[in-house]
Design a protein around this motif. Sequence first.
Motif, short mmCIF file in Angstrom:
data_model
loop_
_atom_site.label_atom_id
_atom_site.label_comp_id
_atom_site.label_asym_id
_atom_site.label_seq_id
_atom_site.Cartn_x
_atom_site.Cartn_y
_atom_site.Cartn_z
N PHE A 125 -16.31 70.47 23.83
CA PHE A 125 -16.25 69.28 22.99
C PHE A 125 -17.48 68.40 23.20
N GLY A 126 -17.92 68.31 24.46
CA GLY A 126 -19.12 67.54 24.77
C GLY A 126 -20.35 68.11 24.08
N VAL A 127 -20.44 69.43 24.03
CA VAL A 127 -21.57 70.06 23.33
C VAL A 127 -21.48 69.78 21.83
N ALA A 128 -20.26 69.85 21.28
CA ALA A 128 -20.08 69.56 19.86
C ALA A 128 -20.54 68.15 19.52
N VAL A 168 -23.75 67.00 30.98
CA VAL A 168 -24.55 68.18 31.31
C VAL A 168 -25.39 67.93 32.55
N LEU A 169 -25.99 66.75 32.64
CA LEU A 169 -26.91 66.46 33.73
C LEU A 169 -26.19 66.07 35.02
N TYR A 170 -24.94 65.59 34.89
CA TYR A 170 -24.17 65.21 36.07
C TYR A 170 -22.80 65.90 36.00
N PRO A 171 -22.73 67.17 36.45
CA PRO A 171 -21.54 68.02 36.32
C PRO A 171 -20.22 67.41 36.76
N PRO A 172 -20.17 66.56 37.83
CA PRO A 172 -18.87 65.99 38.23
C PRO A 172 -18.14 65.28 37.10
N LEU A 173 -18.87 64.74 36.12
CA LEU A 173 -18.22 64.09 34.99
C LEU A 173 -17.41 65.08 34.18
N ALA A 174 -17.83 66.33 34.17
CA ALA A 174 -17.13 67.35 33.39
C ALA A 174 -15.78 67.68 33.98
N MET A 175 -15.53 67.27 35.22
CA MET A 175 -14.23 67.53 35.85
C MET A 175 -13.17 66.57 35.36
N LEU A 176 -13.56 65.58 34.55
CA LEU A 176 -12.59 64.68 33.94
C LEU A 176 -12.35 65.18 32.52
N PRO A 177 -11.29 65.96 32.26
CA PRO A 177 -11.08 66.62 31.00
C PRO A 177 -11.09 65.69 29.80
N LEU A 178 -10.72 64.43 30.00
CA LEU A 178 -10.62 63.54 28.86
C LEU A 178 -11.80 62.58 28.77
#
Length: 215
Positions: free
Chosen positions: A152-155, A199-209
């Motif tokens: 979704f982030g890529v979209a 993308v640049l700070y992967p830990p943010l991607a661990m928050l699904p929402l």
Amino acid sequence: MPERNYVQVKYDSVQAYARVGGALYLTIIIIGLLGEAVIRNSLVVAGDAAVTAQRILESELLWRLGVAGQLVLLICAVALTFIWYVLLRPVNRNITLLAVFFALISLAVESVSALHLQAVLTPLSNVALKVADPQQLHALAYLSVVSHSQAFGVALIFFGVECLIVGYLIRKSGYFPKLIGTMMQIAGLCYLINSFSLVLYPPLAMLPLASDQRR
């Protein structure tokens, strides 16, 4: 047909497209908010695969409704993209087509994110997989949730560029308020900053929402 009547018919046609576009936009916003606040935000526990799996299994129908809603949202977004093309084509046809291309790529990637939402249920409800370690199944389901968020982030990167272009066209149109175009461009810039931050700070991607809100 007299020129005055032709102009009136053309104006009525544009008004009709604008009304339908407004209705589609409202539908997209409502479905997006319900999908995030009522469904994913209430069922997904960040960092806890086991609790997330338990909640989803206890509210499987609600989760499936969320997936169905996401598909309806995508259908509405495709129709809205066509309406943007009709309304903004007179400003600059080539730039409007560019916005359409970014929109379609965004929607294609978002469709993949919807598939990840559907995939959450596979390791949780498939009888053939019940012999596996429950923790592994929970981890697989949670991984699909995270994959949805990342896709979704890529979209939203492509959607953000679309917003920048559409905002520019609105400002140049002369028949839309310039403030709307400016606000859309600001929103597009925010989407780009948010998505590239994931993308640049992967830990943010661990928050699904963290980035599950569109439009």
